[in-house]
Structures are given as structure tokens and as C-alpha cells.
Motif scaffolding. Structure first.
Motif, PDB file in Angstrom:
ATOM      1  N   ARG A 140       0.888  -1.163   0.000  1.00  0.00           N
ATOM      2  CA  ARG A 140       0.000   0.000   0.000  1.00  0.00           C
ATOM      3  C   ARG A 140       0.926   1.213   0.000  1.00  0.00           C
ATOM      4  O   ARG A 140       1.661   1.454   0.940  1.00  0.00           O
ATOM      5  CB  ARG A 140      -0.879  -0.012   1.243  1.00  0.00           C
ATOM      6  CG  ARG A 140      -2.140   0.877   1.177  1.00  0.00           C
ATOM      7  CD  ARG A 140      -1.904   2.328   1.531  1.00  0.00           C
ATOM      8  NE  ARG A 140      -1.191   2.532   2.771  1.00  0.00           N
ATOM      9  CZ  ARG A 140      -1.748   2.485   3.987  1.00  0.00           C
ATOM     10  NH1 ARG A 140      -3.011   2.226   4.151  1.00  0.00           N
ATOM     11  NH2 ARG A 140      -0.996   2.702   5.064  1.00  0.00           N
ATOM     12  N   PRO A 170      -2.209   6.916   0.799  1.00  0.00           N
ATOM     13  CA  PRO A 170      -3.642   6.888   1.130  1.00  0.00           C
ATOM     14  C   PRO A 170      -4.556   7.343   0.012  1.00  0.00           C
ATOM     15  O   PRO A 170      -5.769   7.115   0.070  1.00  0.00           O
ATOM     16  CB  PRO A 170      -3.745   7.823   2.338  1.00  0.00           C
ATOM     17  CG  PRO A 170      -2.564   8.737   2.229  1.00  0.00           C
ATOM     18  CD  PRO A 170      -1.469   7.908   1.623  1.00  0.00           C
ATOM     19  N   ASP A 183      -4.984  -5.986   7.861  1.00  0.00           N
ATOM     20  CA  ASP A 183      -5.586  -4.761   8.379  1.00  0.00           C
ATOM     21  C   ASP A 183      -4.576  -3.625   8.269  1.00  0.00           C
ATOM     22  O   ASP A 183      -3.568  -3.593   8.972  1.00  0.00           O
ATOM     23  CB  ASP A 183      -5.988  -4.983   9.840  1.00  0.00           C
ATOM     24  CG  ASP A 183      -6.713  -3.794  10.447  1.00  0.00           C
ATOM     25  OD1 ASP A 183      -6.975  -2.823   9.703  1.00  0.00           O
ATOM     26  OD2 ASP A 183      -7.011  -3.836  11.658  1.00  0.00           O
ATOM     27  N   ARG A 216      -5.483  -0.311   8.498  1.00  0.00           N
ATOM     28  CA  ARG A 216      -6.126   0.919   8.961  1.00  0.00           C
ATOM     29  C   ARG A 216      -5.241   1.755   9.873  1.00  0.00           C
ATOM     30  O   ARG A 216      -5.342   2.981   9.863  1.00  0.00           O
ATOM     31  CB  ARG A 216      -7.437   0.584   9.680  1.00  0.00           C
ATOM     32  CG  ARG A 216      -8.527   0.044   8.763  1.00  0.00           C
ATOM     33  CD  ARG A 216      -9.716  -0.439   9.575  1.00  0.00           C
ATOM     34  NE  ARG A 216      -9.364  -1.587  10.404  1.00  0.00           N
ATOM     35  CZ  ARG A 216     -10.101  -2.036  11.416  1.00  0.00           C
ATOM     36  NH1 ARG A 216     -11.252  -1.430  11.713  1.00  0.00           N
ATOM     37  NH2 ARG A 216      -9.710  -3.086  12.115  1.00  0.00           N
ATOM     38  N   SER A 217      -4.382   1.135  10.647  1.00  0.00           N
ATOM     39  CA  SER A 217      -3.574   1.893  11.605  1.00  0.00           C
ATOM     40  C   SER A 217      -2.213   2.301  11.038  1.00  0.00           C
ATOM     41  O   SER A 217      -1.444   2.985  11.711  1.00  0.00           O
ATOM     42  CB  SER A 217      -3.361   1.072  12.886  1.00  0.00           C
ATOM     43  OG  SER A 217      -2.603  -0.098  12.601  1.00  0.00           O
ATOM     44  N   GLY A 257      -8.971   0.069   3.654  1.00  0.00           N
ATOM     45  CA  GLY A 257      -8.255  -0.161   4.910  1.00  0.00           C
ATOM     46  C   GLY A 257      -7.982  -1.617   5.205  1.00  0.00           C
ATOM     47  O   GLY A 257      -7.132  -1.940   6.033  1.00  0.00           O
TER      48      GLY A 257
END
Length: 280
Positions: free
Chosen positions: A158, A161, A242, A244-245, A270
Motif C-alpha cells: 500500500r 492513502p 488490516d 487501517r492503523s 483499509g
């Protein structure tokens, strides 16, 4: 569960948030300034008009349109031969031919399926190291999410964003390369761009976080509502990561899934999913 493996195309939101649109326009203006200062080492493709974007198999929200109307791509000189002046380029193409299933007269539908299927993503770059970079697109809401890069197997990153954030970081890297190269640049100096696109671009010296993946079977009993909902309806051996954080770049190697997989993104990008796939 939101299943992004479908190819139903939603209507794009008519208006993006004012701040996101303003940020996208600022990034486009920054790229134009860098191209003008580069002495030809950075060249921008013409902007893409709304009629052309309307024909795409993905919805295009206003903040993305604000960017693409101004910049259709970025072509960067990454090497120049001292012997004959031959140049090599990297091309960020915001209307990449991969999105139409063919590239250089070859069928690339395998890569479309690897990324999750037509309507769930938008390719923006294929690099000399066989990396394929795309933006997550939610076909139900029309939202464009994070930017991802994969290779042929089951390892993926990733990168940023959003498309705007990814291009803004590209602008950071171009500024650094231009500072090292100078306008026009010698054959040796132009290597600064190659280094930004190779060892350092598009993450620079920012830390990459490795994220472990977990099976869908295990996450169905998770105390996290988002992960539990994401796992519902997936095969037991599907794997989820995950993200997301993680605020910077994230790397996931779905090695346990097998030789390759079919990706999906949930929860606004996310949660990254790897589905068992034989590549056929």
C-alpha cells in the motif's frame, strides 16, 4: 460485507469535498511547476477531459477530475547514455492502457483480474521492475481510495492513502532529483531520477511497515467489527491484512495463499484481501 470483486459501476459523486478538490488542484499545479523547471527531464501529458473520463469503467469523483483535467500523466527521464544520448523513461500514465485490457498489443486482462477485476481499481503506472501500481476504486460509492502496487505473485504494497498523496510524494522525489541534477542534467546526473524511481521512489526514506495477514476463518470470531464483517462470506483460506492503523507505506506478503491471488479491498481500502486464485 462489501465485496469489491464485483464489477458493477456506481455513479460517481457529483461533487467532491472542497478541501480534497483544492488539494488535488494544488498537486497538479506543483507538477506543472516542476516540469517547467526541469529543462525537459519531466514532461506532463495533457489533461484528460470529462467526456473521456465518463467513458471509463470506473466512476471518477470531482477531486480526481480536478487533478486529471490538468495532468494526464508524468514522464520522467531516468537515464541517459553518455555514449549515444539514448534516454530511458518512467511514465506515470493516468489513463493507462492496462485499464482497457491490452498493452503493446498484448492481452493484460490477467493483471486486471489480479487487482480485483474491472471496475474495482484504476492502473496508473507499470515500472521497469514489473511493478503494477493502481488506485483502489469502490464501485458502489464511487470513492477512489489508497494506491497499491503488486508484482506477479502474492506480495503487494500500500503506497499512499490516495492518488493525490501519491502524486504529491512523486513531486517530493522530483524536487530532490532536480536539486541533484540541475536543469537539463548530464548523463551521470540524470541517474538521480533513476534512483528515485528505483531504490527510493515512491517511498523515499519513509519507513515501510510490514503487516501480517490472517485467515478469514480466524477473523470471523474477531472482536473487531470491521474485520469480522470483512471476513463474512469469504472462503476460509482467504487472507486479510488490516492496514487501517498504518499511516505510511505498508507491505504485505500473502505467501501462504500460494503462487498468486486475486486482490480485493474493503473498508475504504483499509483492509486488503487476498483470495485463492489459480490465475486462469
Amino acid at each position: 460485507m462489501t465485496d469489491q470483486t464485483t464489477t458493477t459501476t456506481a455513479t460517481a459523486p457529483a461533487v467532491g469535498t472542497a478541501s480534497a478538490t483544492a488539494t488535488a488542484s494544488a498537486t497538479a499545479a506543483r507538477l506543472h511547476r516542476l516540469a517547467e523547471a526541469s529543462g525537459g527531464l519531466v514532461a506532463l501529458d495533457p489533461g484528460i477531459d470529462d467526456a473521456r473520463m465518463d467513458a471509463w469503467p470506473v466512476p471518477v469523483p470531482e477531486e480526481v477530475r480536478a487533478l486529471l483535467r490538468s495532468v494526464g500523466g508524468v514522464r520522467v527521464t531516468v537515464s541517459r547514455s553518455a555514449v549515444n544520448g539514448h534516454e530511458s523513461h518512467e511514465h506515470v500514465d493516468l489513463d493507462h492502457a492496462y485499464n482497457r485490457g491490452r498493452y503493446a498489443n498484448a492481452d493484460v486482462s490477467w493483471y486486471q483480474e489480479h487487482a480485483g477485476g474491472v471496475g474495482t481499481h484504476w492502473f496508473v503506472h507499470t515500472d521497469h521492475g514489473d511493478g503494477h501500481t493502481y488506485v483502489d476504486v469502490d464501485p458502489r460509492t464511487g470513492a477512489w481510495g489508497p494506491v497499491f502496487r503488486f508484482w506477479d505473485a502474492a506480495d503487494t504494497d500500500r503506497m499512499a492513502p490516495s492518488l493525490t498523496a501519491w502524486l504529491d510524494h512523486l513531486a517530493d522525489c522530483l524536487e530532490q532529483a532536480l536539486a541533484a541534477t540541475g536543469t537539463g542534467g548530464t548523463a551521470a546526473d540524470v541517474g538521480a531520477f533513476g534512483r528515485r524511481f528505483g531504490d527510493l521512489w515512491p517511498d523515499g526514506d519513509r519507513r515501510t511497515t510490514s503487516v501480517e495477514d490472517v485467515t478469514a476463518a480466524r477473523l470471523r470470531t474477531s472482536g473487531d467489527d470491521v474485520l469480522r464483517a470483512a471476513a463474512e462470506g469469504l472462503p476460509d483460506d482467504a487472507r486479510l491484512a488490516d492496514l487501517r492503523s498504518v499511516t505510511g507505506r505498508a507491505a504485505v506478503d500473502f505467501w501462504a495463499i500460494g503462487a498468486t491471488c486475486r486482490y480485493a479491498r474493503l473498508a475504504g481500502g483499509g483492509v486488503l484481501v487476498a483470495l485463492p486464485w489459480d490465475g486462469e
